[in-house]
Design a protein around this motif. Structure first.
Motif, mmCIF file in Angstrom:
data_model
loop_
_atom_site.group_PDB
_atom_site.id
_atom_site.type_symbol
_atom_site.label_atom_id
_atom_site.label_comp_id
_atom_site.label_asym_id
_atom_site.label_seq_id
_atom_site.Cartn_x
_atom_site.Cartn_y
_atom_site.Cartn_z
ATOM 1 N N GLY A 296 0.794 -1.223 0.000
ATOM 2 C CA GLY A 296 0.000 0.000 0.000
ATOM 3 C C GLY A 296 0.825 1.269 0.000
ATOM 4 N N TYR A 297 2.103 1.138 -0.369
ATOM 5 C CA TYR A 297 2.965 2.314 -0.333
ATOM 6 C C TYR A 297 2.657 3.298 -1.458
ATOM 7 N N ASP A 298 1.915 2.833 -2.448
ATOM 8 C CA ASP A 298 1.579 3.730 -3.548
ATOM 9 C C ASP A 298 0.182 4.323 -3.355
ATOM 10 N N ASN A 299 -0.311 4.165 -2.134
ATOM 11 C CA ASN A 299 -1.679 4.561 -1.826
ATOM 12 C C ASN A 299 -1.604 5.415 -0.565
ATOM 13 N N ILE A 300 -1.510 6.712 -0.758
ATOM 14 C CA ILE A 300 -1.193 7.573 0.386
ATOM 15 C C ILE A 300 -2.302 7.644 1.433
ATOM 16 N N GLU A 301 -1.888 7.427 2.664
ATOM 17 C CA GLU A 301 -2.798 7.445 3.804
ATOM 18 C C GLU A 301 -2.438 8.640 4.676
#
Lengths: 211, 211
Positions: A78-83
């Motif tokens: 999920g590192y390409d999915n900013i939280e």
DNA sequence: TAGATTGTTAATCGATTAACAATC
DNA sequence: TAGATTGTTAATCGATTAACAATC
């Protein structure tokens, strides 16, 4: 139905990522699980199983394409999915996290930092403005923040936690030594230094008993 | 032959200790495993097994004597057996550790703190004088230090590790993201924030996929 | 005695490792 | 073809949980 990834695999994926990124990308195009395993001192079958969960798979005799593997693992984690996250407590631990390899590398964006201490409120730490905890509920609910990091002391931990939960946060990364009480729906991950110390301390005792 | 304690048990013992210490010692003389389990959200049989490894055992219908249990767990974790350690790297993480609940509570005594940075060498941080890394080998071997904590950046981690090993250190607590290479005899415990982040990040994704 | 609680033995579960077939 | 490597299936190992007997 996408099958969930086991916790242990999840914990090893960053190790692979770290190692893969350390390779000279122009020299090493493909890498074998055997090689990775040897380098990280893991079992090669385990590495293969882990990689199978995260990526597209490799080819016999050739191995896995490094570039694809890196992006597959990053996607999987999920590192390409900013939280967007908030952090409460800017003592040394909080600062260490703020600074930690950018944080952004792992897909997290710290949008706000809170503290009780009047002397740090209003200042900037590693580029982030520090706000009063009083402002937390408004900011979190308005920005629909889903994750919070607690790095305050034992005394304040539970009340900060309650505040976060009330403000709509769904996941908490807890660095205090307190066992937080939260509704069932909320995810809590405890980062317990005392537990690590216990393991290490015991290993040492074991080691020197035989010597 | 004393049987070794499983890692998971070791990690839970500090939780029990923390909870037991939080009880008003004049009011609660005995406590049941059922109660501890409920409070910490664990399985009661698990708690009983853990306590059996660390302590003297309890009595049916009555439970475990709190005072004895506390000292049994502390003894089991080696907290009453002071271990001298050194720390290398006084960035925020290093400082957080130095400050962390005294450290001494867990039977560790930080006898020396080292850094590369000229601007902190010679100063005192939380009462500990900061020394140049150059002095590390002499001090460690002279004092027969067996344990070191690495809180330097990725670049310096392996060389600091080699230095520690050369100076006779047997156990290393590693906070850098590097997978250290050490001789088989040396114990390394990795404290990997990236791994924790991976787990949390994934939990979040899982959670919001269903919503 | 009845009920709460401990502690042990057996069953279950999940992760790791070993064995081996498939493939380039 | 031979050998390295992947990927799968089965065996092993360790930890958790369930069932139950023992005890106060």
């Amino acid at each position: 139905m996408i099958e969930p990834i086991p916790t242990q695999t999840l914990q090893r994926l960053p190790l692979y990522l770290n190692y893969l990124k350390s390779l000279p990308s122009d020299e090493v195009l493909n890498i074998s699980a055997t090689m990775i395993a040897e380098e990280l001192r893991l079992n090669d079958v385990q590495v293969r199983k882990d990689l199978a969960m995260a990526g597209q798979g490799g080819r016999p005799k050739i191995g896995y394409p490094v570039k694809d593997l890196i992006s597959d693992i990053e996607h999987c984690l999920g590192y390409d999915n900013i939280e967007r996250v908030v952090i409460v407590g800017l003592d040394n631990m909080g600062r260490a996290l703020l600074k930690y390899e950018g944080f952004s590398e792992y897909g997290f964006d710290i949008v706000a930092a809170f503290d009780f201490d009047e002397s740090v409120i209003g200042t900037h730490i590693f580029g982030k403005q520090v706000l009063s905890v009083e402002k937390l509920p408004k900011i979190c609910s308005r920005m629909k923040i889903k994750m919070g990091i607690i790095t305050v002391g034992s005394k304040e931990a539970q009340s900060v936690c309650d505040l976060l939960v009330k403000s709509g946060i769904m996941a908490i990364w807890n660095f205090s030594s307190v066992r937080l009480k939260v509704p069932d729906k909320i995810i809590v991950q405890n980062e317990n230094l005392a537990s690590s110390l216990a393991v290490l301390s015991n290993h040492l005792v074991e080691k020197f008993r035989s010597v």
